[in-house]
Design an enzyme around this catalytic site. Structure first.
Site, PDB file in Angstrom:
ATOM      1  N   ASN A   1     -29.694 -51.568  14.792  1.00 47.96           N
ATOM      2  CA  ASN A   1     -28.256 -51.760  14.982  1.00 47.96           C
ATOM      3  C   ASN A   1     -27.850 -50.856  16.138  1.00 47.96           C
ATOM      4  OD1 ASN A   1     -25.503 -51.965  14.862  1.00 47.96           O
ATOM      5  ND2 ASN A   1     -25.332 -51.577  12.660  1.00 47.96           N
TER       6      ASN A   1
ATOM      7  N   HIS B   1     -18.804 -59.802   9.508  1.00 44.06           N
ATOM      8  CA  HIS B   1     -19.402 -59.305   8.253  1.00 44.06           C
ATOM      9  C   HIS B   1     -20.224 -60.395   7.563  1.00 44.06           C
ATOM     10  CE1 HIS B   1     -16.028 -56.071   7.678  1.00 44.06           C
ATOM     11  NE2 HIS B   1     -17.074 -55.538   8.287  1.00 44.06           N
TER      12      HIS B   1
ATOM     13  N   GLU C   1     -26.884 -54.732   4.460  1.00 39.11           N
ATOM     14  CA  GLU C   1     -26.968 -55.585   5.650  1.00 39.11           C
ATOM     15  C   GLU C   1     -28.337 -55.462   6.325  1.00 39.11           C
ATOM     16  OE1 GLU C   1     -22.999 -53.904   6.500  1.00 39.11           O
ATOM     17  OE2 GLU C   1     -22.669 -55.750   7.621  1.00 39.11           O
TER      18      GLU C   1
ATOM     19  N   ARG D   1     -29.082 -56.555  14.777  1.00 41.08           N
ATOM     20  CA  ARG D   1     -27.727 -56.976  14.454  1.00 41.08           C
ATOM     21  C   ARG D   1     -27.027 -57.302  15.775  1.00 41.08           C
ATOM     22  NH1 ARG D   1     -22.432 -53.544  13.548  1.00 41.08           N
ATOM     23  NH2 ARG D   1     -21.115 -55.231  12.804  1.00 41.08           N
TER      24      ARG D   1
ATOM     25  N   ARG E   1      -7.355 -50.404  11.564  1.00 42.40           N
ATOM     26  CA  ARG E   1      -6.883 -51.688  12.123  1.00 42.40           C
ATOM     27  C   ARG E   1      -5.788 -52.290  11.254  1.00 42.40           C
ATOM     28  NH1 ARG E   1     -12.652 -54.426  12.397  1.00 42.40           N
ATOM     29  NH2 ARG E   1     -13.622 -52.387  12.476  1.00 42.40           N
TER      30      ARG E   1
END
Ligand code: ADP
Length: 394
Positions: free
Chosen positions: A8, A178, A382, A89, A239
Site C-alpha cells: 500500500n 473501500h 484489506e 492497493r 471530511r
C-alpha cells in the site's frame, strides 16, 4: 507454500505485509513513513517483535530497498518465502477496472490516466508498482482497486442528476471506495452466519478515519455512500460527507474562499474535527461524557447521517439480513453502533446491549436473539483481501 507481498504505497509512505497463503498468516508487516523528508521512520514487525529505525529515504524505490533490507536483517528470508505475486492497493480504477488486474504497460497507462480522479493516490500507487517491478523482477504485479467492487452499481445509483453531456465528458459519476473492505466484510458476514452469500442482503458500515456505507445484495454492491471522490456520504474524521453543493458556491461568493481553500476545508478541516475540534472518535466520545456541547452535537450529526444511510439502504434492498460494523470506529465504538440503530426496533433491528459493549475482538454477533436482522461486528482485513485477489488473478 506460497507467499504474497501486499503493498500500500502512499504519497509519503509504504506499508507492506508478507502473507503465507495456505494458512493465511502474516509472516511480517511493516511501514516506511515520511519518505522524502529529512528522516524517514521505519518499522518491521515479525513474530510479535517490532524493529524500528530512522534513516533518510528519498524515494519509493529507496523505500523498497529499505523494506528488502529489513527482511534480510530480521526475517523471514525472502529466499525462503519468495513472493509469488505482489498485490498493490490502487485507489481509483474508474470505469475500466472491475476486478484485480495483472499489471502491464497498458494497465499502468490507464492507472496514470485515472490520476485526475485521484490525484493524491493513483500517482503514489503507480510509484509503488514501478518500485516493486525493480525490486522483484519477474514477479507478477497485480493491481487491486478500491473502486472495483462497486463496478456493479446500477445507473440509478451511480448517476448524478446533472447535465448528461458534461458528466460523460468529464467522467463525473459515483465510483465508490473501500470496495476491498466491503467485499471482504460482506463475505465474512455470510461465512459467520453460515448462509450462502447469494441469498444475503447486507449493509456494511466501514467506519474508520474515512467512512462509507455499502448495500450488498447477493455479494454484489448495489449502492454506496462515497462518490466521484471519497468525500461524499458519511461524516468522517476530517471530511464533511454530504452537504448542499451550493454551500461551495455560496462560500466562494460570500467568504471569498477559492477552490484550494474549499478543498482543504471539506477534506481536511471538516467532519468530526471541524465540528468538535477532535478528529478521533475516542476523543469525541470522551468529550461528550465530560459534557462538551460541540462534541455532543458533532456525535449526534455523525450518528444522524449513519442512520440516514441505514434507512436508505434498507429501503433500497427491500430489507436486510445483516448489518455489519467494521474499521476503527465500527469495531470499537459501542456508542456509535447503538446510536446508529436506536429506534429501528420497528424494522426488526434489535441490539443486545451486553453483546454490544463486550470487549471481544473477533467477528461477533451483537444483536439480540429475537432480532430479525443480524447485527455483526467483523474486523476488516484489506491486506488479506488484496492478497487473496492477487493470488487468484495469477
Ligand atoms: P483508517 O481509515 O485510517 O484505516 P481505522 O479504521 O484504523 O482508520 O480507524 C481509525 C479510527 O478509529 C480512529 O480515528 C478512531 O477515531 C477510531 N477508533 C479506534 N479505536 C476506537 C475506540 N476504542 N472507540 C472509538 N473509536 C475508535
Amino acid at each position: 507454500m506460497s507467499a504474497v507481498l501486499v503493498i500500500n504505497s502512499g504519497s509519503s509512505s509504504l506499508k507492506y505485509q508478507l502473507i503465507e497463503m495456505t494458512t493465511e498468516t502474516v509472516l511480517a508487516s511493516g511501514l516506511v513513513e515520511r519518505i522524502g523528508e529529512k528522516l524517514a521512520s521505519t518499522k518491521h514487525e515479525v513474530s510479535g517483535e517490532a524493529h524500528k529505525r530512522e534513516l533518510p529515504v528519498a524515494t519509493m524505490t529507496e523505500a523498497f530497498t529499505v523494506m528488502v533490507a529489513a527482511f534480510d536483517e530480521h526475517g523471514p528470508s525472502l529466499a525462503e518465502f519468495p513472493p509469488v505475486v505482489v498485490g498493490h492497493r490502487v485507489v481509483h480504477g474508474g470505469k475500466r477496472f472491475f476486478s484485480a488486474t495483472i499489471v502491464n504497460d497498458l494497465v499502468k497507462i490507464n492507472i496514470d490516466d485515472l490520476s485526475e480522479l485521484a490525484p493524491l493516490h493513483n500517482p503514489a500507487n503507480l510509484q509503488g508498482i514501478d518500485a516493486a517491478e525493480l525490486a522483484f523482477p519477474g514477479v507478477p504485479q497485480v493491481a487491486v482497486f478500491d473502486t472495483a467492487f462497486h463496478a456493479t452499481l446500477p445507473a440509478a445509483a451511480y448517476t448524478y442528476a446533472i447535465d448528461a453531456e458534461i458528466a460523460e465528458k468529464n467522467r463525473v459519476r459515483k465510483y465508490g471506495f473501500h470496495g476491498t473492505s466491503h467485499k471482504f466484510v460482506s463475505e465474512a458476514a455470510a461465512e459467520f452466519l453460515g448462509r450462502p452469500l447469494a441469498e444475503l442482503k447486507t449493509i456494511v458500515l466501514h467506519l474508520g478515519n474515512g467512512a462509507s456505507a455499502c448495500a450488498v445484495d447477493g455479494g454484489i454492491s448495489v449502492d454506496t455512500s462515497m462518490g466521484l471522490t471519497p468525500l461524499e456520504g458519511l461524516v468522517m474524521g476530517t471530511r464533511s460527507g454530504d452537504l448542499d453543493p451550493a454551500v461551495l458556491i455560496y462560500l466562494n461568493r460570500k467568504a471569498g474562499l477559492g477552490f484550494a481553500e474549499l478543498d482543504t476545508l471539506l477534506n481536511r478541516s471538516s467532519g468530526l474535527l471541524g465540528m468538535t475540534g477532535r478528529g478521533d472518535m475516542r476523543d469525541v466520545v470522551a468529550a461528550t461524557d465530560a459534557g462538551d456541547e460541540a462534541a455532543i452535537v458533532g456525535l449526534s450529526v455523525y450518528i444522524h447521517r449513519l442512520k440516514h444511510y441505514v434507512g436508505a439502504y434498507l429501503a433500497g434492498l427491500g430489507g436486510a439480513d445483516a448489518i455489519v460494523f467494521t474499521a476503527g470506529v465500527g469495531e470499537n465504538s459501542p456508542v456509535v453502533r447503538a446510536g446508529a440503530l436506536e429506534g429501528l426496533e420497528f424494522l426488526g433491528i434489535r441490539l443486545d446491549p451486553e453483546r454490544n459493549i463486550s470487549p471481544e475482538r473477533g467477528p461477533r454477533l451483537i444483536s439480540a436473539e429475537d432480532s430479525a436482522v443480524a447485527v455483526l461486528v467483523i474486523p476488516t482485513n484489506e491486506e488479506l483481501e488484496i492478497a487473496r485477489q492477487a493470488l487468484a488473478a495469477v
